[in-house]
Design an enzyme around this catalytic site. Structure first.
Site, short mmCIF file in Angstrom:
data_model
loop_
_atom_site.label_atom_id
_atom_site.label_comp_id
_atom_site.label_asym_id
_atom_site.label_seq_id
_atom_site.Cartn_x
_atom_site.Cartn_y
_atom_site.Cartn_z
CD GLU A 446 -2.75 -1.13 -0.08
OE1 GLU A 446 -3.23 -0.09 -0.49
OE2 GLU A 446 -3.26 -2.28 -0.61
CG ASP A 521 -3.15 -3.46 -7.30
OD1 ASP A 521 -4.17 -3.15 -7.13
OD2 ASP A 521 -2.11 -3.76 -6.42
#
Ligand code: ADP
Length: 634
Positions: A446, A521
């Site tokens: 993250e 992603d």
């Protein structure tokens, strides 16, 4: 389900659900009939002992029989017997038996000897009883028929319909004055309201228009993404004009029998014309209004017939018949051109997802019924709900009210609204299932996203980073656009893909290996890159050409066309361009992050400790001056 439908209750229920209820009720009825019959047949015999005749006589001889009642050859009665283990108190037991078909000369003396009480009943059955017994089965069958017929009628929802009323329309009907909704309940959508004012005027005073020979549009197409208020607006038009409203979803026309759809359309228009001025609202018109002859979706003959019927009904309106048809779709691109021709749905109103100010208005409309604490700032909430539709915003406030109720609060507070928003945007929080090692890795992942989002010139700003598992994700970096983006530039898209790839690149930098956590992603980055190359003409090698992929509506002609309209060679070229683009952006992510490994580690560490960092915390951690050193990417 919309508010008014809920208020009305029945009618709008899906057919499958109501027929299930019907079956359940019918099965109950049959079970009850069986139980009743069983009870009638065997009433009074359930707790008696059925004795063979010779045992009955043996008991007579032993003076155990107390009393009997005789009816024809049937004997009922009671006998006494000593209790268990020589108990001196005698017990009484009921019994039944049947007399033999011959004259038993021993019986009368034995009865006398035993001083048995004898009751005799006549064998002739009363006429009332005979009638009841012979008519009962018939009455039950007739009753069952009426019951099923009535329930079916109720479920099909239209009044005087019989058992087999397939052809009747299933439109929900709201009578004049029953809709309390007005334009005040519809926030924003000012242009749409302006366009519809003329229609309301026409419905209120058709004479003014007919007198001067004006032809008012009869078909209005409301186009826009789901939840943008198409149904709401249509209903509000009926509320403003105070006319009856017939609402149906186009898919409800279609049944498995050919011809039913057309007949239902006819029926609905007939009913509306009778009550004119009136509004007909057809939701999801694309489910019957797709390009004809496309052979998409199966059963297209039925769809085509239904569509033809709608078209011919609209053509057949007489000038004095003030019926306006509103239709809604979120796929205007697939509609048959015949639907959009003058005289049909020739007026189109586009509804967009609400912008910041409109979102605030929608929130205010729905906040009317929810008590809000002083600290709630709806303007701030509207800024943080980019991309939400009207329905999403309503859902958000409802979610907050539910949460407040669950916590026994009397008002919705700012914290509760925040929690509700996070739940909707990021998913519900899951129990902590992460080991320390996994938590470390996710914090690093993250931090990679967040750092790139902070550094890149065109990327949306970071709003919050967290490593709390929610829904299917284990962590999230939330970005918020500073303004509404309606047109996406190449540099914005490139930065966006780079941020998406930042997570996995950070993992590679720190752990020297990738993990499966980047699956989503990669999927999103590839899909965006494919759009850039194949739809938005952003690849030099392929130029400004749109390459359509296999979507339903491109099957033209009766035969199935190829699922795509470009060659194998072009497909390879597109794949190669997508791969090159994503690869180039990944390399740039790697370059940027490898020059800021210290920052990456700092951010990851803070995340691991605190689990959630907001925009301010991320900024203060990385230092304000670094924010200005954004990297521009070509
Ligand atoms: P659509 O038909 O476009 O899918 P709906 O009209 O069914 O959307 O909207 C669903 C719900 O969202 C409405 O019942 C209403 O509560 C809310 N909503 C949507 N748009 C608005 C708006 N502009 N103002 C107020 N509420 C709205």
């Amino acid at each position: 389900m919309r508010r008014d439908e809920q208020e009305r209750g029945s009618g709008g229920q899906p057919e499958a659900g109501s027929s299930q209820v019907l079956w359940r009720q019918a099965i109950w009825l049959v079970v009850m009939i069986f139980a009743l019959t069983y009870w009638f047949a065997g009433s009074g015999t359930l707790d008696s002992e059925n004795l063979p005749y010779n045992q009955f006589k043996a008991k007579l001889r032993q003076h155990e029989i107390v009393e009997i009642s005789l009816q024809g050859d049937q004997v009922r009665g009671t006998y006494r017997f000593a209790g268990e283990s020589g108990d001196s108190t005698a017990q009484i037991m009921k019994f039944t038996t049947t007399l033999p078909p011959y004259e038993d000369a021993e019986l009368a003396p034995l009865l006398d000897e035993g001083r048995v009480i004898i009751r005799a009943k006549s064998t002739t059955v009363g006429w009332g009883q005979t009638l009841l017994v012979s008519l009962l089965p018939l009455a039950l069958v007739v009753g069952l028929f009426f019951f099923v017929s009535r329930s079916l009628r109720k479920n099909v929802g239209g009044g005087e319909m019989g058992l087999f009323s397939f052809a009747k329309s299933k439109a929900r009907r709201y009578s004049r004055g029953s809709i309390s909704l007005t334009f005040d309940d519809v926030a924003g959508l000012d242009n749409a309201k302006l366009d519809l004012h003329e229609i309301i005027d026409f419905l209120k005073a058709p004479g003014d228009y007919v007198r001067v020979g004006a032809k008012i549009p009869r078909g209005i197409l409301l186009m826009g993404p789901p939840g943008t208020g198409k149904t709401l607006l249509a209903k509000a038009v009926a509320g403003e004009a105070e006319v009856p409203f017939f609402s149906i979803s186009a898919s409800e026309f279609i049944e498995m029998f050919v011809g039913v759809g057309a007949s239902r359309v006819r029926d609905m228009f007939e009913a509306a014309k009778k009550e004119a001025p009136a509004i007909i609202f057809i939701d999801e018109i694309d489910s019957v209004g797709r390009t004809r002859g496309s052979g998409v979706g199966g059963g297209h003959d039925e769809r085509e017939q239904t569509l033809n019927q709608i078209l011919s009904e609209m053509d057949g309106f007489a000038p004095e018949q003030t019926v306006v048809v509103l239709a809604a779709t979120n796929r205007p691109d697939v509609l048959d051109p015949a639907l959009l021709r003058p005289g049909r749905f020739d007026r189109k109103i586009t509804l967009e997802l609400p912008l910041k100010e409109a979102r605030l208005q929608i929130l205010k409309v729905h906040a009317r019924r929810i008590p809000m604490a002083e600290d709630v700032d709806l303007a701030n909430l509207s800024a943080r709900t980019v991309g939400f539709s009207g329905a999403d915003l309503e859902n958000l406030l409802n979610e907050a009210a539910l949460l407040a109720g669950r916590r026994k609060l009397t008002q919705v507070t700012a914290t509760i609204l925040d929690l509700a928003r996070n739940k909707i945007v990021l998913g519900a929080e899951r129990d902590n299932i992460l080991s320390d090692e996994e938590k470390k890795r996710i914090a690093c992942h993250e931090a990679g996203h967040a750092l790139l989002a902070m550094r890149l010139e065109h990327a949306d700003r970071v709003a919050q980073v967290s490593i709390i598992p929610r829904g299917r994700s284990l962590g999230a970096t939330e970005q918020l656009p500073e303004e509404e983006r309606t047109n996406l530039t190449q540099s914005y898209l490139c930065d966006r893909i780079t941020v998406m790839l930042g997570g996995r690149v950070a993992e590679k930098l720190i752990y020297d290996e990738y993990s499966s956590g980047a699956e989503e992603d990669i999927k999103q980055a590839t899909s965006l890159a494919r759009h850039m190359v194949g739809q938005w003409g952003m690849s030099e090698a392929l130029g400004p050409v749109a390459f359509r992929r296999g979507e339903e509506h491109i099957f033209l002609g009766r035969e199935m066309a190829q699922p795509r309209d470009f060659s194998e060679h072009t497909a390879e070229l597109i794949d190669e361009e997508v791969r090159l683009l994503v690869g180039r952006l990944e390399k740039q992510a790697l370059n940027l992050l490898s020059t800021s490994v210290a920052d990456l580690k700092k951010l990851a560490h803070a995340l691991e400790e605190r689990e959630v960092l907001d925009a301010g915390e991320v900024e203060s951690l990385l230092g304000g001056d670094r924010l200005n050193s954004k990297v521009h990417m070509e």
